[in-house]
Write a protein that holds these residues in place. Structure first.
Motif, mmCIF file in Angstrom:
data_model
loop_
_atom_site.group_PDB
_atom_site.id
_atom_site.type_symbol
_atom_site.label_atom_id
_atom_site.label_comp_id
_atom_site.label_asym_id
_atom_site.label_seq_id
_atom_site.Cartn_x
_atom_site.Cartn_y
_atom_site.Cartn_z
ATOM 1 N N PRO A 1 0.816 -1.236 0.029
ATOM 2 C CA PRO A 1 -0.033 -0.136 -0.102
ATOM 3 C C PRO A 1 0.804 1.069 -0.095
ATOM 4 O O PRO A 1 2.211 1.222 0.517
ATOM 5 C CB PRO A 1 -0.635 -0.263 1.367
ATOM 6 N N SER A 2 0.458 2.297 -0.471
ATOM 7 C CA SER A 2 1.243 3.590 -0.698
ATOM 8 C C SER A 2 1.601 3.939 0.593
ATOM 9 O O SER A 2 2.836 4.738 0.583
ATOM 10 C CB SER A 2 0.261 4.666 -1.599
ATOM 11 N N LYS A 3 0.816 4.098 1.629
ATOM 12 C CA LYS A 3 1.272 4.579 2.909
ATOM 13 C C LYS A 3 1.969 3.670 3.828
ATOM 14 O O LYS A 3 2.268 4.338 4.770
ATOM 15 C CB LYS A 3 0.004 4.876 3.629
ATOM 16 N N VAL A 4 2.385 2.487 3.429
ATOM 17 C CA VAL A 4 3.477 1.638 4.443
ATOM 18 C C VAL A 4 4.737 2.252 4.271
ATOM 19 O O VAL A 4 5.431 2.711 3.318
ATOM 20 C CB VAL A 4 3.318 0.337 3.778
ATOM 21 N N ALA A 5 5.214 2.401 5.601
ATOM 22 C CA ALA A 5 6.529 2.967 5.794
ATOM 23 C C ALA A 5 7.770 1.867 5.408
ATOM 24 O O ALA A 5 7.402 0.650 5.265
ATOM 25 C CB ALA A 5 6.868 3.519 7.164
ATOM 26 N N SER A 6 8.810 2.455 4.877
ATOM 27 C CA SER A 6 9.988 1.625 4.743
ATOM 28 C C SER A 6 10.290 0.706 5.725
ATOM 29 O O SER A 6 10.748 -0.438 5.702
ATOM 30 C CB SER A 6 11.159 2.512 4.330
ATOM 31 N N GLU A 7 10.207 1.123 6.912
ATOM 32 C CA GLU A 7 10.615 0.247 8.193
ATOM 33 C C GLU A 7 9.650 -0.879 8.375
ATOM 34 O O GLU A 7 10.079 -2.142 8.471
ATOM 35 C CB GLU A 7 10.455 1.012 9.535
ATOM 36 N N GLN A 8 8.232 -0.683 7.773
ATOM 37 C CA GLN A 8 7.401 -1.806 7.987
ATOM 38 C C GLN A 8 7.669 -2.827 6.866
ATOM 39 O O GLN A 8 7.732 -4.205 6.765
ATOM 40 C CB GLN A 8 5.962 -1.533 7.803
ATOM 41 N N LEU A 9 8.157 -2.390 5.720
ATOM 42 C CA LEU A 9 8.467 -3.078 4.731
ATOM 43 C C LEU A 9 9.881 -4.181 5.005
ATOM 44 O O LEU A 9 9.697 -5.422 4.569
ATOM 45 C CB LEU A 9 9.175 -2.329 3.362
ATOM 46 N N VAL A 10 10.556 -3.647 5.506
ATOM 47 C CA VAL A 10 11.954 -4.154 6.198
ATOM 48 C C VAL A 10 11.609 -5.297 7.072
ATOM 49 O O VAL A 10 11.934 -6.647 7.039
ATOM 50 C CB VAL A 10 13.037 -3.144 6.842
ATOM 51 N N ASP A 11 10.793 -5.071 8.098
ATOM 52 C CA ASP A 11 10.254 -6.039 9.044
ATOM 53 C C ASP A 11 9.380 -7.042 8.439
ATOM 54 O O ASP A 11 9.565 -8.009 8.803
ATOM 55 C CB ASP A 11 9.176 -5.423 9.909
ATOM 56 N N PHE A 12 8.526 -6.861 7.260
ATOM 57 C CA PHE A 12 7.834 -7.757 6.688
ATOM 58 C C PHE A 12 8.772 -8.869 5.815
ATOM 59 O O PHE A 12 8.608 -9.909 5.857
ATOM 60 C CB PHE A 12 6.954 -7.028 5.683
ATOM 61 N N VAL A 13 9.699 -8.212 5.214
ATOM 62 C CA VAL A 13 10.707 -8.877 4.529
ATOM 63 C C VAL A 13 11.449 -9.996 5.408
ATOM 64 O O VAL A 13 11.826 -10.990 5.149
ATOM 65 C CB VAL A 13 11.644 -8.312 3.518
ATOM 66 N N GLU A 14 11.901 -9.421 6.706
ATOM 67 C CA GLU A 14 12.977 -10.245 7.402
ATOM 68 C C GLU A 14 12.016 -11.432 8.081
ATOM 69 O O GLU A 14 12.467 -12.428 8.010
ATOM 70 C CB GLU A 14 13.312 -9.297 8.759
ATOM 71 N N LYS A 15 10.637 -11.210 8.176
ATOM 72 C CA LYS A 15 10.082 -12.189 8.683
ATOM 73 C C LYS A 15 9.706 -13.229 7.460
ATOM 74 O O LYS A 15 9.339 -14.471 7.970
ATOM 75 C CB LYS A 15 8.766 -11.856 9.067
ATOM 76 N N LYS A 16 9.920 -13.210 6.401
ATOM 77 C CA LYS A 16 9.633 -14.024 5.170
ATOM 78 C C LYS A 16 10.982 -14.439 4.547
ATOM 79 O O LYS A 16 10.908 -15.091 3.643
ATOM 80 C CB LYS A 16 9.007 -13.081 4.132
ATOM 81 N N LEU A 17 11.891 -14.136 5.301
ATOM 82 C CA LEU A 17 13.488 -14.464 4.676
ATOM 83 C C LEU A 17 13.492 -16.024 4.287
ATOM 84 O O LEU A 17 14.006 -16.492 3.260
ATOM 85 C CB LEU A 17 14.317 -13.966 5.417
ATOM 86 N N LEU A 18 13.345 -17.090 5.229
ATOM 87 C CA LEU A 18 13.085 -18.161 5.045
ATOM 88 C C LEU A 18 12.326 -18.582 3.979
ATOM 89 O O LEU A 18 12.851 -19.443 3.115
ATOM 90 C CB LEU A 18 12.648 -18.986 6.402
#
Length: 250
Positions: free
Chosen positions: A56-73
């Protein structure tokens, strides 16, 4: 394009860098697409191994980082899985009853003794002359290429009129890992395997390449152009990344 400072080093021991359109984390680089229509975040692993995130347009970059880190495996597993599938994609044997795709549908193969041409599609079956089995792949590729040419010409011209693109040439050929390509001067090429995809997915490939006539990169402006003509491009792109591998192996 201004970049955010490096974030603190996480458990993995590698710093994260984020920008407006790209995120780098754990040695992986993600292309970031934002949309006002998007309600959730989604990661896509392309068949080529390229990575992208729709958010979504309003998601902060920090939220993107957290989301990716949880999905790394999951991400690393998916990359390895696609690599294995490409290496081990089974080749067709051209035997009775074997399935072959055309515009998203699978048709069973029938081997026939007498037929004027090597290959036909009739009554819901691919019919291949028995004495042509040894040239099976060559015959199928030629058949797909011949049928793909007018199909993509029609699609390109139809969408080009709406997208304000001048078309000089449309070609169908083997493009390796690319579904399509655009060259300056209005020249478009499509992989013959793209005719195996469902029509709505193949149309996404067409619109994607036409958008490159306006924007050579995959910037926000490029994706905005795609979205103007295909509001549901995100699921089509994700479907292609997830299922495009099934057309390999011919």
């Amino acid at each position: 394009m201004a970049k955010l400072p490096l974030s603190p080093i996480r458990a993995g021991g590698k710093p994260t860098r984020a920008s407006e359109h790209r995120l780098e984390i754990d040695g992986l680089s993600f292309e970031v697409h934002r949309s006002d229509r998007r309600k959730t975040m989604q990661i896509t692993v392309e068949r080529s191994g390229e990575l992208s995130i729709v958010a979504p347009s309003k998601v902060a970059s920090e939220q993107l980082v957290d989301f990716v880190e949880k999905k790394l495996l999951w991400i690393h597993t998916k990359i390895e899985e696609k690599s294995r599938l490409q290496q081990r994609a089974p080749s067709k044997l051209f035997v009775e009853g074997e399935g072959f795709l055309y515009l998203g549908k699978s048709y069973r193969l029938r081997l026939v003794d007498n037929q004027l041409v090597d290959l036909t599609l009739k009554n819901g079956r691919f019919c291949l002359r028995k004495n042509s089995i040894h040239r099976g792949r060559e015959i199928f590729v030629a058949w797909y290429t011949r049928l793909a040419q007018p199909w993509f010409e029609t699609q390109v011209l139809e969408h080009a009129n709406r997208m304000g693109v001048v078309v000089k040439e449309v070609k169908v050929q083997d493009l390796g890992f690319r579904w399509g390509s655009f060259s300056a001067g209005g020249r478009f090429s499509f992989h013959w395997k793209a005719i195996l995809l469902p029509p709505r997915i193949a149309q996404y490939v067409v619109v994607h390449e036409l958008a490159h006539a306006h924007h050579s990169d995959h910037s926000a402006r490029f994706w905005n152009r795609v979205e103007q003509h295909l509001p549901d491009w995100q699921w089509r792109k994700a479907w292609l990344a997830e299922n495009g591998i099934q057309v390999e192996g011919l």
